[in-house]
Design an enzyme around this catalytic site. Structure first.
Site: not given
Length: 445
Positions: A63, A65, A142
């Site tokens: 993936d 992003d 995070d």
């Protein structure tokens, strides 16, 4: 919302192209299209997060992003193939066939009243759509390893939180005060374990310290999120390491309370050995690009709880068959309070359990019927796995292995069962294949 005073002040460090190994040839062409289109439209846009982290350690991200100063609505104006999703986090998905490039707007930590943020009284973030600068965005992520930005302007990596050094040192470190960040989103505790297991990182001591104490907060998380996190933990090729780290950090009793209690009470360690062996098999299947089943996974993870419940019911004098059904239902219902296991997985999970007793009945007249059962192969594989815990089933395994060799054409196609589980067969009649009935198989033949 995290206390702004507990978040570090971002200090930009630019890592030039000749000091890192991130290359455009390893980045999805569709992600590059999105980056260049947004740049040409006058916006700032960066590859961000897990893709940058994984590329830095020589991985191959699935993936990609993008983070940008364009709002979701502005992103949608640039791409006809774009849809906006999410309430908690408003995101733009740019769709290229089967690949989706997720585009997120830079988010801020302080709400000046112009955005949309809602926080639970316990500190858990329910909605976060307050937009800001790239510096704001970096410190509200995070982990430091996920706060790295790849810039197409000069092919540099931009680091605001010390993440580049942490990746080099293979450390997972939370940004800001760990306890505050975990209370904001308890699933971060599972993410810390999962990413450390995946990347072979260590969790930085201050980041790890609050986890055992705060583990019960997972009960406040949405059960559907915990189900998805379990699939990532155990079906991504690093299930054994994820399990061991969940144990080490005190998260297993919070995630799988009844199974954790059963394994702790099992002095021989046989139940734990079986779970670990099953996860090793799952990891091998993932490595070989073979299909893996959530139903089989949860049959494995909840088997210790099922065994303990079954023994308790039988001790109360409940008939064996009734005790098996009640134990299966009890364990499933109790676990649903924590993890939202869909029925398309919980029902075949229970079938795998209930078929175990039938596999010990080796009467010749039952053989063809059992071989034709749609869950036979899964149940047989599970029986083989039980040999890790005890060799008392060795004769049953040998019998059914020989039966399959002699009458393999009777064995049901597991793909039929998988289609039924996934709903692919709903509303569409399936042709029933005629099964050739062979002579019964006697034990020892």
């Amino acid at each position: 919302m995290p206390d702004q005073n507990l978040l570090p002040n971002p200090e930009l460090r630019v890592i030039p192209r000749d000091q890192h190994n991130v290359s455009r040839k390893d980045i999805s062409p569709n992600a590059l299209r999105v980056l260049y289109r947004l740049r040409d439209a006058g916006f700032s846009a960066y590859l961000v997060g897990g893709a940058v982290r994984d590329l830095l350690v020589g991985g191959h991200p699935k993936d990609f992003d993008v983070a940008t100063d364009a709002t979701p609505e502005q992103v949608r104006q640039q791409f006809r193939n774009c849809r906006l999703i999410g309430r908690r986090f408003r995101l733009a998905h740019v769709v290229f066939g089967r690949e989706i490039i997720e585009v997120a707007t830079f988010r801020a930590n302080v709400d000046d009243g112009s955005g949309d943020r809602e926080t639970h009284e316990g500190g858990r973030l329910l909605r976060d759509n307050v937009y800001g600068t790239i510096e704001d965005d970096a410190v509200r992520r995070d982990f430091t390893a996920n706060a790295l930005y790849y810039a197409i302007e000069d092919f540099s990596v931009r680091d605001y939180t010390g993440g580049f050094e942490d990746v080099q040192n293979r450390l997972m470190r939370l940004i800001g005060d760990p306890e505050t960040r975990y209370r904001e989103d308890p699933v971060r505790m599972l993410r810390a374990v999962r990413l450390a297991a995946k990347l072979d990182f260590e969790i930085e001591p201050a980041t790890a310290a609050p986890i055992p104490t705060l583990a019960p907060l997972l009960s406040e998380s949405a059960p559907a999120r915990l189900f998805e996190e379990c699939l990532k933990l155990f079906l991504s090729g690093h299930g054994v390491e994820s399990f061991l780290r969940l144990e080490r950090h005190g998260l297993l009793p919070a995630l799988l309370p009844e199974s954790a209690a059963a394994m702790k009470a099992n002095r021989s360690g046989a139940l734990r050995r079986m779970v670990l062996e099953g996860l090793r098999g799952t990891d091998r299947r993932v490595a070989n690009d073979e299909p893996v089943s959530p139903a089989f996974l949860f049959a494995l993870l909840l088997w210790p709880a099922y065994c303990r419940a079954l023994i308790a019911l039988q001790a109360q004098g409940v008939h064996a068959a009734e005790a098996q059904r009640r134990a299966a239902d009890r364990v499933t219902v109790h676990q649903l309070n924590m993890i939202a296991l869909p029925r398309r997985f919980s029902l075949p999970m229970q079938e795998i359990w209930l078929l175990q007793s039938r596999l010990s009945l080796r009467q010749p007249k039952r053989v063809s019927r059992m071989l034709a059962h749609p869950r036979f192969r899964a149940a047989f594989d599970f029986l083989c796995l039980r040999l890790t815990a005890s060799d008392e089933h060795a004769d049953d395994v040998a019998f059914w292995r020989e039966a399959q060799q002699q009458f393999g054409d009777l064995v049901a196609d597991p793909d039929d069962a998988d289609a039924s589980e996934s709903g692919e067969a709903d509303g569409a009649p399936r042709k029933r294949r005629r099964r050739r009935r062979g002579p019964p198989v006697a034990a020892g033949e």
